[in-house]
Design a protein around this motif. Structure first.
Motif, PDB file in Angstrom:
ATOM      1  N   GLU A  24       0.730  -1.013   0.084  1.00  0.00           N
ATOM      2  CA  GLU A  24      -0.301  -0.449  -0.017  1.00  0.00           C
ATOM      3  C   GLU A  24       1.577   1.397  -0.616  1.00  0.00           C
ATOM      4  O   GLU A  24       0.548   2.043  -1.187  1.00  0.00           O
ATOM      5  CB  GLU A  24      -0.334  -0.310   1.266  1.00  0.00           C
ATOM      6  CG  GLU A  24      -2.139  -1.353   0.854  1.00  0.00           C
ATOM      7  CD  GLU A  24      -3.031  -0.484  -0.586  1.00  0.00           C
ATOM      8  OE1 GLU A  24      -2.923   0.753  -0.796  1.00  0.00           O
ATOM      9  OE2 GLU A  24      -3.690  -1.503  -0.758  1.00  0.00           O
ATOM     10  N   LYS A  27       2.110   2.090  -3.408  1.00  0.00           N
ATOM     11  CA  LYS A  27       1.484   2.081  -4.188  1.00  0.00           C
ATOM     12  C   LYS A  27       1.526   3.747  -4.010  1.00  0.00           C
ATOM     13  O   LYS A  27       1.296   4.712  -4.579  1.00  0.00           O
ATOM     14  CB  LYS A  27       0.332   2.001  -3.957  1.00  0.00           C
ATOM     15  CG  LYS A  27      -0.061   0.299  -5.788  1.00  0.00           C
ATOM     16  CD  LYS A  27      -1.431  -0.058  -4.878  1.00  0.00           C
ATOM     17  CE  LYS A  27      -2.415   0.426  -5.550  1.00  0.00           C
ATOM     18  NZ  LYS A  27      -3.447  -0.126  -5.157  1.00  0.00           N
ATOM     19  N   VAL A  49       1.228  -6.511  -7.691  1.00  0.00           N
ATOM     20  CA  VAL A  49       0.683  -5.503  -6.967  1.00  0.00           C
ATOM     21  C   VAL A  49      -1.064  -4.570  -8.127  1.00  0.00           C
ATOM     22  O   VAL A  49      -0.114  -4.204  -9.346  1.00  0.00           O
ATOM     23  CB  VAL A  49       1.377  -4.724  -6.585  1.00  0.00           C
ATOM     24  CG1 VAL A  49       0.165  -3.383  -5.682  1.00  0.00           C
ATOM     25  CG2 VAL A  49       2.150  -4.764  -5.205  1.00  0.00           C
ATOM     26  N   HIS A  50      -1.799  -5.188  -7.523  1.00  0.00           N
ATOM     27  CA  HIS A  50      -2.639  -4.557  -8.998  1.00  0.00           C
ATOM     28  C   HIS A  50      -2.676  -2.661  -8.672  1.00  0.00           C
ATOM     29  O   HIS A  50      -2.642  -2.667  -7.591  1.00  0.00           O
ATOM     30  CB  HIS A  50      -3.983  -5.707  -8.095  1.00  0.00           C
ATOM     31  CG  HIS A  50      -4.795  -6.911  -8.788  1.00  0.00           C
ATOM     32  ND1 HIS A  50      -4.276  -6.859 -10.333  1.00  0.00           N
ATOM     33  CD2 HIS A  50      -4.672  -8.504  -8.576  1.00  0.00           C
ATOM     34  CE1 HIS A  50      -4.292  -8.329 -10.469  1.00  0.00           C
ATOM     35  NE2 HIS A  50      -5.037  -8.837  -8.898  1.00  0.00           N
ATOM     36  N   GLY A  51      -3.189  -2.486  -9.517  1.00  0.00           N
ATOM     37  CA  GLY A  51      -3.414  -0.772  -9.711  1.00  0.00           C
ATOM     38  C   GLY A  51      -1.834  -0.334  -9.438  1.00  0.00           C
ATOM     39  O   GLY A  51      -1.787   1.378  -9.758  1.00  0.00           O
TER      40      GLY A  51
ATOM     41  N   MET B   1      -4.686  -3.461  -2.286  1.00  0.00           N
ATOM     42  CA  MET B   1      -4.027  -3.727  -3.820  1.00  0.00           C
ATOM     43  C   MET B   1      -5.035  -3.799  -5.054  1.00  0.00           C
ATOM     44  O   MET B   1      -4.568  -4.577  -5.741  1.00  0.00           O
ATOM     45  CB  MET B   1      -3.680  -5.294  -3.212  1.00  0.00           C
ATOM     46  CG  MET B   1      -2.236  -5.520  -2.357  1.00  0.00           C
ATOM     47  SD  MET B   1      -2.308  -7.139  -1.519  1.00  0.00           S
ATOM     48  CE  MET B   1      -2.302  -7.976  -3.378  1.00  0.00           C
ATOM     49  N   GLN B   2      -6.029  -3.543  -4.268  1.00  0.00           N
ATOM     50  CA  GLN B   2      -7.121  -3.417  -5.609  1.00  0.00           C
ATOM     51  C   GLN B   2      -7.013  -2.741  -6.089  1.00  0.00           C
ATOM     52  O   GLN B   2      -7.216  -0.923  -5.651  1.00  0.00           O
ATOM     53  CB  GLN B   2      -8.396  -3.677  -4.770  1.00  0.00           C
ATOM     54  CG  GLN B   2      -8.921  -5.101  -4.378  1.00  0.00           C
ATOM     55  CD  GLN B   2      -9.313  -5.827  -5.634  1.00  0.00           C
ATOM     56  OE1 GLN B   2      -9.661  -5.783  -6.901  1.00  0.00           O
ATOM     57  NE2 GLN B   2      -8.246  -7.086  -5.646  1.00  0.00           N
ATOM     58  N   LYS B   3      -7.456  -2.786  -7.478  1.00  0.00           N
ATOM     59  CA  LYS B   3      -7.791  -1.321  -8.277  1.00  0.00           C
ATOM     60  C   LYS B   3      -9.324  -0.484  -7.856  1.00  0.00           C
ATOM     61  O   LYS B   3      -9.357   0.955  -7.772  1.00  0.00           O
ATOM     62  CB  LYS B   3      -8.480  -1.436  -9.650  1.00  0.00           C
ATOM     63  CG  LYS B   3      -7.245  -1.039 -10.444  1.00  0.00           C
ATOM     64  CD  LYS B   3      -7.173  -1.411 -12.015  1.00  0.00           C
ATOM     65  CE  LYS B   3      -7.177  -3.041 -12.416  1.00  0.00           C
ATOM     66  NZ  LYS B   3      -7.180  -2.665 -13.774  1.00  0.00           N
ATOM     67  N   TYR B 274     -13.398 -21.378 -37.643  1.00  0.00           N
ATOM     68  CA  TYR B 274     -12.377 -22.251 -38.122  1.00  0.00           C
ATOM     69  C   TYR B 274     -13.295 -23.269 -38.055  1.00  0.00           C
ATOM     70  O   TYR B 274     -12.588 -23.876 -39.037  1.00  0.00           O
ATOM     71  CB  TYR B 274     -11.890 -22.182 -36.438  1.00  0.00           C
ATOM     72  CG  TYR B 274     -10.828 -23.133 -36.714  1.00  0.00           C
ATOM     73  CD1 TYR B 274      -9.021 -22.941 -36.479  1.00  0.00           C
ATOM     74  CD2 TYR B 274     -10.273 -24.748 -36.941  1.00  0.00           C
ATOM     75  CE1 TYR B 274      -8.322 -23.664 -36.872  1.00  0.00           C
ATOM     76  CE2 TYR B 274      -9.054 -25.339 -37.056  1.00  0.00           C
ATOM     77  CZ  TYR B 274      -7.640 -24.386 -36.765  1.00  0.00           C
ATOM     78  OH  TYR B 274      -6.848 -25.459 -36.630  1.00  0.00           O
ATOM     79  N   PHE B 277     -14.766 -22.736 -42.123  1.00  0.00           N
ATOM     80  CA  PHE B 277     -14.335 -22.786 -43.039  1.00  0.00           C
ATOM     81  C   PHE B 277     -13.423 -24.498 -42.586  1.00  0.00           C
ATOM     82  O   PHE B 277     -13.022 -24.955 -44.082  1.00  0.00           O
ATOM     83  CB  PHE B 277     -12.362 -21.845 -42.225  1.00  0.00           C
ATOM     84  CG  PHE B 277     -11.495 -21.910 -43.749  1.00  0.00           C
ATOM     85  CD1 PHE B 277     -12.135 -21.303 -44.801  1.00  0.00           C
ATOM     86  CD2 PHE B 277     -10.786 -22.649 -43.111  1.00  0.00           C
ATOM     87  CE1 PHE B 277     -10.823 -21.372 -45.929  1.00  0.00           C
ATOM     88  CE2 PHE B 277      -9.884 -23.011 -44.594  1.00  0.00           C
ATOM     89  CZ  PHE B 277     -10.013 -22.070 -45.501  1.00  0.00           C
ATOM     90  N   LEU B 320     -12.906  -8.007 -35.944  1.00  0.00           N
ATOM     91  CA  LEU B 320     -11.720  -7.396 -35.093  1.00  0.00           C
ATOM     92  C   LEU B 320     -12.937  -5.889 -34.228  1.00  0.00           C
ATOM     93  O   LEU B 320     -12.261  -5.069 -33.701  1.00  0.00           O
ATOM     94  CB  LEU B 320     -12.379  -6.231 -37.069  1.00  0.00           C
ATOM     95  CG  LEU B 320     -11.626  -6.741 -38.351  1.00  0.00           C
ATOM     96  CD1 LEU B 320     -11.831  -6.126 -39.539  1.00  0.00           C
ATOM     97  CD2 LEU B 320      -9.958  -7.077 -37.346  1.00  0.00           C
ATOM     98  N   ARG B 325      -9.891  -3.893 -26.797  1.00  0.00           N
ATOM     99  CA  ARG B 325     -10.138  -4.367 -25.117  1.00  0.00           C
ATOM    100  C   ARG B 325     -11.019  -3.361 -24.562  1.00  0.00           C
ATOM    101  O   ARG B 325     -12.384  -3.449 -24.104  1.00  0.00           O
ATOM    102  CB  ARG B 325      -9.004  -3.523 -23.956  1.00  0.00           C
ATOM    103  CG  ARG B 325      -8.736  -4.061 -23.124  1.00  0.00           C
ATOM    104  CD  ARG B 325      -7.516  -3.383 -22.339  1.00  0.00           C
ATOM    105  NE  ARG B 325      -7.808  -2.706 -20.704  1.00  0.00           N
ATOM    106  CZ  ARG B 325      -7.694  -3.742 -19.864  1.00  0.00           C
ATOM    107  NH1 ARG B 325      -6.670  -5.044 -20.492  1.00  0.00           N
ATOM    108  NH2 ARG B 325      -7.280  -3.577 -18.464  1.00  0.00           N
ATOM    109  N   GLU B 407     -10.097  -9.135 -11.785  1.00  0.00           N
ATOM    110  CA  GLU B 407     -10.126  -8.169 -12.587  1.00  0.00           C
ATOM    111  C   GLU B 407      -8.634  -8.788 -13.444  1.00  0.00           C
ATOM    112  O   GLU B 407      -8.196 -10.032 -13.664  1.00  0.00           O
ATOM    113  CB  GLU B 407      -8.832  -7.524 -11.627  1.00  0.00           C
ATOM    114  CG  GLU B 407      -8.820  -6.174 -10.596  1.00  0.00           C
ATOM    115  CD  GLU B 407      -8.677  -5.418 -10.034  1.00  0.00           C
ATOM    116  OE1 GLU B 407      -7.714  -4.766 -11.349  1.00  0.00           O
ATOM    117  OE2 GLU B 407      -8.882  -5.269  -8.987  1.00  0.00           O
ATOM    118  N   PHE B 409      -5.757  -7.990 -16.118  1.00  0.00           N
ATOM    119  CA  PHE B 409      -4.713  -7.314 -16.161  1.00  0.00           C
ATOM    120  C   PHE B 409      -4.995  -6.518 -17.769  1.00  0.00           C
ATOM    121  O   PHE B 409      -5.598  -6.678 -18.734  1.00  0.00           O
ATOM    122  CB  PHE B 409      -3.269  -7.958 -16.696  1.00  0.00           C
ATOM    123  CG  PHE B 409      -2.883  -8.230 -15.169  1.00  0.00           C
ATOM    124  CD1 PHE B 409      -2.736  -7.378 -14.022  1.00  0.00           C
ATOM    125  CD2 PHE B 409      -3.105  -9.720 -14.372  1.00  0.00           C
ATOM    126  CE1 PHE B 409      -2.185  -7.574 -13.001  1.00  0.00           C
ATOM    127  CE2 PHE B 409      -2.935 -10.581 -13.560  1.00  0.00           C
ATOM    128  CZ  PHE B 409      -1.841  -9.205 -12.187  1.00  0.00           C
TER     129      PHE B 409
END
Lengths: 415, 409
Positions: A24, A27, A49-51, B1-3, B274, B277, B320, B325, B407, B409
């Protein structure tokens, strides 16, 4: 600020390494650095480490674009390759498909898209991460080893525009770094040892020899035969003329002909039998024994070889002839009837020659039908002709009565 | 640790309100009237129900694919012990639990066949054709009505039981909690998927491929399966979006889950291409009359444009379109692609079935519209009915936490 630890003063500074307690705070610190305007710094942690990536304010990687470009290049190269090789340079017809045919090209195109896409992903990762990098100045810090076990670090590179030994260190401390130290480039310049370079040069030089040798052998004029790397079918396990063979008693690989063999161009002595000629003219007599057996043989051979066109009775209405008329074959000529005056008047020798060598559109049969059998057919053809102009005298005495009674019963059958 | 912080779902709305009952009734009424309309049209056409059967079969196989794809998704998550998908797995379970409704909707195909009211639209039903063709006589032990029905019964039994198994155990876990039920569902998953693979393959052979009984393609089952999974993923995406628009499961299904469903859909778009075809190229290259006749018919006249439409609409454009993302992380764009894929899925089945019935033109009329509305509405009514009775996410699944904190990446 003297609190900054310095290991040596003589070496060049490479950057500042700061240690943090938790992910933490790591970050938090990287956010702080980014907000302070730092760009060339890197965060290190023992686990992902996410983020963290986002807090460092990095732009999104261009790797996906590289992979897409690689795939697109693969697509183009594969199509171009197949178009050039199969449609232009060496047109090769396969299964009646067009020379350049998209469905047939898709598998190779697909594979090359995957290949070049994957290779650009691999190469992109290497290049974008400055790999392979054998040594980094951070490896000189003993503390940094903990980055793979339980340490969280941020290294600020000296190349950053805002880098300043004291100010940056202060900032990192304010961002709750537990330890800040300057790290240096190694004292001795790291060079690749001379013997490795020499060995590499030697390997490169040696690697050039085979292609040079190949070029030499291919293009220089030589009195000796060339080296046969790919022999194709130049050397085969077979006997050539005048060679030895241990298989035979006389050790000759060339064998003499089997006794009794007649050469194709051998001298013909019995022209009557073999050619149907007497003194250069068609013979009038049949040179083989005329028996019932011969007649039967002639009829059998006739039905096999002649009847398909000439018809079983020799009227020229065989099944092939009928079919040709049905199909209106433009080149078909109906076989002449045997009862035509021009055929009836032919001597047997001429009929024999016709069977042997053919006439007009009829092919010769001397290679299919043995001489004896050809004469037998002549005999049978003569018998057929006779049957249409026969009188009651031709019928044997004992059968005349029988025939006459049959005709009386059924007058339509009389001719 | 999380976004993002882990979504708190304690005060999440996970039960449909009573308003859904009205929707269910309305859908059922619309569905039944459309079904009656289609039947009435079919009866009046006096062509031995030929046009009705053709249109109905197209729509039925399209929607059946959604249900089957849902079953596949649910079983697959247990097979792979997936953690990310827990919050969206319930939508798949609900969709597949509509299987009994699909069994009932098979009746308009089954009953006329049983009563002999229809013409021989399955060509192996035509005794004259069978008498002429030694090939059909040889296939007779497989292609005959009693065995046809027996097989259909086996397929439906398998699907209903499997769908019921996953739905029941999953909803039981909402009450009981604990990992035992998850373990049980994981144990069944391999068997379930093997049975699923076999039954779907043969169902596709029986109900679509045997329309042209002299044509055969061993990959055909896989082709139908690939299209069906795309349709099911599209339906799941739309189902989740619809729920969230109404304020349900707002926190539980995050952008990460949409992203992941979009990735799966992209993957299956490529897989479908696939398969399509692979089937096409072998037949095109060998060019054996008995095989290529099927494609020839689907390549000539107006059908060629449908085929090309599938090449672009079912493969190249979605590939396409779904590649970036950002598209997969936008509800609006992903939802639009989901709608697109559902429409193109119907066209895919239309292209498989319809050329047998109409060789030289593209029939589309009130009958087809009625069949789509009928089967679609009735299936949706069944889905709403099932969804009303259960939680909209598996609230006590042991992997729920993992799914919520998932999550990309």
């Amino acid at each position: 600020m003297d609190a900054v630890e310095t290991e040596t003063d003589t070496t060049r500074v490479a950057g500042i390494l700061a240690e943090f307690e938790t992910a933490e705070t790591l970050k938090h610190a990287s956010t702080g650095l980014r907000e302070a305007g730092y760009k060339r710094f890197e965060a290190y942690s023992p686990f992902p480490v996410h983020g963290l990536y986002e807090t460092m304010g990095r732009r999104r990687t261009i790797l996906p674009l590289l992979v897409f470009g690689g795939g697109l290049a693969g697509c183009m190269i594969a199509l171009l390759l197949q178009w050039w090789t199969n449609a232009i340079d060496y047109p090769y017809l396969i299964s009646g498909k067009p020379f350049f045919s998209l469905p047939a090209n898709i598998p190779i195109t697909f594979e090359l898209i995957i290949l070049l896409g994957a290779l650009s992903a691999f190469g992109g990762v290497m290049v974008l991460n400055n790999l392979p990098e054998l040594f980094h100045p951070l490896f000189g810090c003993d503390k940094f080893r903990r980055a793979t076990t339980d340490g969280f670090f941020i290294g600020v590179d000296i190349g950053d525009k805002k880098f300043d030994e004291t100010e940056t260190a202060d900032l990192l401390r304010r961002l709750s770094a537990t330890d800040v130290q300057i790290y240096h480039h190694p004292q001795t310049e790291q060079r690749i040892p001379g013997y490795i370079m020499a060995a590499a040069a030697l390997i490169v030089a040696l690697a050039l020899l085979p292609p040079l040798g190949i070029a030499l052998f291919r293009y220089a004029p030589k009195s000796q035969p060339r080296i046969h790397l790919v022999s194709d079918m130049d050397h085969q396990p077979k006997y050539l003329p005048q060679q030895f063979s241990p298989l035979f008693e006389d050790t000759r690989a060339m064998r003499p002909p089997v006794p009794g063999t007649v050469a194709v161009d051998a001298v013909i002595d019995d022209t009557h039998y073999l050619l149907g000629q007497v003194d250069g003219k068609p013979a009038d007599t049949i040179p083989i024994a005329v028996t019932t057996e011969t007649m039967r043989r002639g009829r059998e051979r006739y039905d096999i070889f002649c009847a398909t066109c000439h018809g079983l009775a020799g009227d020229g209405d065989g099944i092939t002839s009928q079919l040709a008329f049905e199909r209106e074959e433009p080149k078909w000529v109906k076989p002449l009837s045997y009862y035509n005056e021009s055929v009836v008047s032919q001597p047997v020798g001429q009929i024999f020659q016709t069977i042997s060598d053919g006439v007009r559109t009829m092919p010769g049969y001397k290679y299919q039908i043995p001489t004896e059998d050809r004469w037998a057919i002549v005999l049978y053809v003569r018998a057929l002709q006779r049957s249409r102009s026969a009188t009651i005298e031709d019928v044997p005495e004992e059968l005349r009565k029988h025939l006459q009674s049959e005709t009386a019963k059924n007058p339509n059958r009389a001719r | 640790m999380q976004k993002h912080p882990i979504p708190n779902i304690d005060d999440e709305r996970t039960r449909l309100s009573s308003a859904a009952t009205g929707l269910q009734v309305m859908l059922a009424i619309v569905g039944f009237s459309a079904l009656l309309g289609a039947l009435w049209l079919g009866w009046n056409n006096s062509d031995e129900l030929r046009s009705f059967t053709a249109s109905y079969l197209v729509s039925y196989m399209s929607f059946l694919g959604i249900s089957l794809g849902g079953l596949f998704f649910a079983a697959l998550q247990h097979l792979t012990r997936a953690g990310w998908s827990v919050t969206v797995r319930r939508t798949a379970e609900i969709i597949s639990a509509s299987m009994p409704c699909m069994v009932l909707l098979f009746l308009p195909i089954l009953v006329p066949l049983l009563l002999g009211m229809t013409g021989p639209y399955y060509k192996w039903l035509d005794p004259e054709l069978v008498a002429e063709s030694s090939l059909l006589q040889w296939k007779k032990p497989y292609l005959n009505l009693p065995f046809f029905f027996a097989r259909a019964a086996i397929y439906f039994l398998t699907w209903v039981l499997l769908a019921r198994f996953y739905y029941k155990n999953s909803t039981r876990q909402d009450v009981e909690g604990g990992p035992e039920l998850t373990r049980r569902m994981e144990k069944v998953a391999p068997v379930a998927l093997i049975l699923f693979g076999l039954t779907v393959t043969f169902a596709a052979f029986d109900w679509i491929m045997s329309l042209e009984p002299t044509w055969f393609s061993t990959i055909f089952g896989l082709y139908y399966f690939a299209g069906s999974v795309i349709a099911a993923l599209a339906a799941m995406i739309l189902f989740a979006i619809a729920l969230q628009c109404r304020g349900y499961v707002a926190g539980a299904i995050t952008v990460e889950h949409y992203h992941e469903l979009g990735k799966l859909m992209l993957g299956f778009v490529i897989f479908w291409g696939y398969m399509a075809f692979s089937q096409y190229m072998l037949i095109w290259y060998a060019n054996i009359p008995e095989e290529s006749a099927w494609y020839l018919q689907r390549q000539s006249g107006s059908w060629m444009w449908v085929g090309l439409g599938l090449l672009f609409g079912h493969l190249i454009l979605p590939f396409l379109g779904l590649l970036p993302r950002a598209v997969k992380r936008s509800k609006i764009l992903l939802g639009a692609w989901a709608v697109w894929m559902l429409v193109i899925h119907w066209i895919d089945i239309y292209w498989l079935v319809m050329p047998t019935f109409a060789e030289d033109h593209l029939p589309f009329g009130a009958m087809d519209a009625c069949c789509i509305i009928a089967i679609g509405s009735l299936m949706l009514a069944a889905i709403v009915k099932i969804a009303r009775k259960c939680e909209l996410i598996p609230t006590k699944d042991p992997r729920l936490e993992e799914a919520l904190s998932f999550e990309n990446f």
